[in-house]
Design an enzyme around this catalytic site. Structure first.
Site, short mmCIF file in Angstrom:
data_model
loop_
_atom_site.label_atom_id
_atom_site.label_comp_id
_atom_site.label_asym_id
_atom_site.label_seq_id
_atom_site.Cartn_x
_atom_site.Cartn_y
_atom_site.Cartn_z
N SER A 678 39.78 43.77 33.45
CA SER A 678 39.17 42.70 34.23
C SER A 678 37.65 42.66 34.14
O SER A 678 37.04 41.71 34.61
CB SER A 678 39.58 42.83 35.70
OG SER A 678 39.11 44.03 36.25
N LYS A 721 38.81 42.06 45.62
CA LYS A 721 37.57 41.74 44.90
C LYS A 721 36.70 40.77 45.68
O LYS A 721 35.46 40.91 45.69
CB LYS A 721 37.91 41.18 43.52
CG LYS A 721 38.55 42.19 42.58
CD LYS A 721 38.91 41.60 41.24
CE LYS A 721 39.53 42.66 40.33
NZ LYS A 721 39.90 42.12 39.00
#
Length: 810
Positions: A678, A721
């Protein structure tokens, strides 16, 4: 005239090689290695001589004997312990006259020193020959290996001197005896030493055989005692006397009759009871058999416990014990509804996945209470052996049931809720796969109806057990095991959720544990919010509970010291109890910089923000990623470099730049292992910024996997996140376009204050993130334009060096 020649020398520790013998030894000392290597470079001949003190590391000329053996190196191999081993053959007896050090190895001038022949007449020599053969035959009677391998050849010798040399090289002498033989100068002296030592060796071997015979007699005595005990038992039976063993056997038979189990189980236990009755009391076998029967009879084969079936009651208990977690509760209630409608259906295994402190274990306890099932927990952290799951076989010393059978024993029913805690922390070693394979049978509804523990060796029905597993991440769970479980994700708590959890659950519990009533210790809402915001930074609430406990303990101490009677913790007084805030809320002063981008990562403890740093210097076109990256992240960095290179060339950067510059990518916190794809988008952004000299916006955080074509792929852990981005005061967020639906479904409190941009291609991200000048997040401007100025850094450095050279020349 004696022949003189120089050879490499090895000083042997407690070992002597006689002429005609084959010897092997390891090269453990540096001088030994150097001497053997020197001999191999010449003719393979080396002189072996014993050292006087075997413990001495580096003996000199005075530390070795005068006589040794010149040997031929037959082979040089490497052992499993990565040491070298030499095999040598003794050629002839020699004496050393002068020892010198040549480099790392000793060398010596040696002289041939053969034995002088025996000066006897023919009859005396024949008598000595026959006597020696007689000694060898006596020794062969005691040593069968010597008789088979060497005796026929030795007996066939017709010369006395030949027999002396051949027999001395084949007998297992101690090193002191071997050196005495080497010190002999005449055949008569050699004969006396050899026959004397051979006689002593025959006596030693005979004594060893006598001790072995005595040991066998003792073993026969133990067998005789066993037979006598059996006869005694038979006599007691004939006299009608009731032995204690029969009492134990009848007691076990009664327990077996009352056991709720299948006929197969009862028949097997009755056979084990009959075996117990045949064993003599007081023996170890009797105690082991008793322990086995006691353990197996405590297992709940067909014994069930009553369970609840009210979904409303289950919902009430879950709401009582846990705040929020609506999706998790709904998923669990759906599973309970299916179990209620069809109890015979294949039972699914639910795995709760979430960071530490998010309430996975407490949810499992609440589910057990809601269902009315007994609760048993199995910790799987570090389990690497199949026997820990299936149990040990009874042939092993200290055998015991496996953890699954032990959990059933503790629950005392066949339908408990068993929690498989930390299933992602099974050992990753090769032996850990055996434990995984055992768990596959336990969790497979098609196989666990007749699960057999290695210790009990009886079928146990696990189909009615409610298995629940917990894990921090799914990365550590083997794929076959993951395929048998239904995943329910527990995401990180928001600040509002943490506040309500602390107020409803944690604060009353810490008061109760500290012995304080609610009127003695009160917390304001502002104090709780400040504690969560400025004293903790985690996905769960464990740190918050520790801080609450610390405050309660300080208040309890002050109460006993009569310093105060009541305590009110407010936002202003919180620092008096916990000190300065660990994470003070202050405006972050990040500045847009060249080669610096910010990414978001999802870890086992929640979401974190990470910075990606890139530096470009003059070099040879090398790309170097650092920062404890895993294999997946390193590949992602290489993909990001390829995408950034293509985009930079498309923006006008000369292709020769990448052949003449070294690019270094680093992710700080080098002591922490990082992995995952990611961070690909943020790494590509930092690389492009460093190559073209354009700063990256400091208020922007990026997450997304990148492909070789520059596409941005979706990522996981979105809620964590976004919480990390808000915590680090980012105001702009770049997410993959395919994560849009998930992001829009999050609660408004998570996305509040964040402007989210959804991107499909890296070009869109570059246009969004790259600026023409550096900007600070607090509004101040600072001229941080590209240091390239249309050229490379190293080209500017080269110009500066030329300018300095001209000034010096002037």
């Amino acid at each position: 005239m004696r022949t003189r020649k120089r050879y490499p020398v090895v000083a042997m520790r407690a070992q002597v090689v006689l002429p005609g013998a084959v010897a092997r030894f390891d090269l453990s000392r540096s001088r030994t290695v150097a001497a053997v290597e020197a001999a191999m470079l010449r003719d393979g001949l080396i002189f072996l001589v014993a050292q006087k003190d075997p413990e001495e590391i580096d003996p000199g000329e005075t530390g070795i004997y005068r006589y040794g053996t010149l040997c031929q190196i037959r082979s040089l191999t490497r052992t499993s312990h990565n040491t070298r081993r030499a095999m040598l053959f003794g050629i002839r007896r020699c004496s050393v006259e002068q020892l010198v050090l040549e480099g790392e190895a000793y060398e010596a001038e040696i002289f041939n020193a053969p034995l002088r022949a025996i000066e006897k007449n023919g009859e005396e020599t024949e008598a000595m020959l026959r006597a020696l053969k007689g000694y060898l035959q006596l020794y062969a009677r005691e040593d069968k290996g010597f008789a088979e391998r060497y005796l026929p050849r030795l007996i066939s010798e017709t010369g006395l001197m030949q027999l002396l040399r051949a027999s001395s090289s084949q007998l297992p002498w101690a090193w002191g005896t071997g050196q005495r033989l080497l010190e002999c100068n005449t055949g008569e002296e050699f004969y006396e030493v050899l026959t004397g030592e051979l006689t002593r060796e025959i006596d030693v071997v005979r004594m060893r055989h006598e001790y072995e015979q005595k040991l066998r007699l003792r073993l026969d005595k133990s067998q005789r005692e066993f037979m006598l005990r059996e006869q005694l038992r038979i006599i007691q039976e004939e006299l009608g006397e009731t032995a204690e063993a029969e009492t134990d056997a009848k007691s076990y038979e009664g327990r077996i009759a009352a056991l709720t189990a299948s006929a197969e189980v009862k028949q097997s236990l009755l056979r084990e009871t009959a075996r117990l009755a045949r064993l003599p009391q007081g023996t170890q076998e009797y105690a082991l058999q008793q322990n086995y029967l006691d353990t197996v009879l405590s297992l709940p084969f067909d014994r069930s416990a009553a369970c609840k079936s009210s979904l409303r009651e289950a919902r009430r208990i879950l709401d009582r014990d846990h705040y929020g977690l609506e999706q998790v509760k709904e998923r669990i209630l759906n599973s309970l509804a299916v179990r209620q409608l069809n109890p015979e259906a294949a039972q699914e295994v639910i795995c709760l996945v979430g960071p530490p402190g998010t309430g996975k274990t407490s949810i499992a306890r609440s589910i057990a209470e809601a269902l009315g099932r007994r609760f048993a927990r199995i910790s799987l952290g570090g389990v690497q052996d199949e026997a820990e799951i299936r149990g040990h076989r009874r042939t092993y010393v200290g055998a015991m049931p496996g953890r699954v059978a032990d959990a059933l024993r503790r629950a005392a029913c066949k339908n408990p809720l068993i929690l498989l805690d930390e299933i992602d922390k099974l050992s990753k070693e090769y032996r850990g796969m055996a434990a995984t394979a055992a768990l596959l049978e336990v969790l497979d509804s098609a196989q666990n109806r007749s699960f057999r523990d290695h210790y009990a060796e009886l079928p146990m029905d696990l189909s009615q057990v409610f298995f629940l597993a917990t894990a921090n991440t799914t990365e550590g769970i083997p794929a076959p095991l993951l395929d048998r479980m239904t995943l329910v994700h527990l995401n990180s708590y928001t600040e509002t959720e943490k506040f309500h959890i602390a107020k409803r659950f944690l604060l009353p519990r810490t008061r109760r544990n500290a012995g304080l009533s609610e009127d003695r210790l009160t917390w304001t809402d502002g104090a709780l919010r400040k504690l969560i915001r400025e004293y903790t930074r985690e996905a769960g609430v464990r740190a918050a509970e520790r801080s609450l406990r610390e405050v309660a303990e300080k208040c309890a101490r002050k109460l006993l010291l009569r310093e105060a009677e009541r305590f009110e913790v407010t936002a202003a007084t919180l620092s008096d109890y916990l000190g300065k805030p660990r994470y003070p809320q202050q405006r972050m002063h990040r500045r847009a910089e060249i080669g610096l981008a910010y990414g978001l990562a999802y870890t086992a403890v929640g979401g974190v923000a990470l910075s990606v740093e890139v530096d470009v210097n003059r070099g040879r076109g090398l790309f170097r990623p650092t920062g404890q990256m895993g294999a997946v992240m390193r590949e992602s960095a290489e993909l990001a470099f390829a995408v950034a290179k293509r985009e930079a060339i498309g923006r006008g950067l000369p292709a020769a730049f990448f052949r003449e510059a070294d690019v270094h990518l680093h992710i700080p916190a080098g002591a922490v292992q990082k992995d995952g794809p990611s961070a690909g988008a943020s790494m590509a952004l930092a690389l492009l910024s460093a190559c073209i000299g354009a700063p990256v916006r400091a208020d922007l955080a990026v997450t997304g996997e990148i492909t070789l074509r520059g596409h941005i792929l979706p990522v996981g852990g979105l809620k964590e996140k976004l919480l990390a981005a808000a915590r680090e005061h980012f105001t702009e967020l770049a997410l993959p376009f395919e994560n849009r639906g998930e992001a829009e479904g999050l609660p408004p409190e998570i996305t509040a204050g964040l402007t989210i941009h959804y991107i499909k291609e890296f070009r869109e991200l570059a246009a969004l993130a790259l600026t023409g000048r550096g900007e600070e997040t607090d509004g101040e401007k600072d001229d941080n334009s590209t240091p390239f100025g249309g050229r490379c850094l190293w080209e500017k450095a080269a110009d500066c060096e030329e300018g300095e050279g001209e000034e010096e020349g002037d």
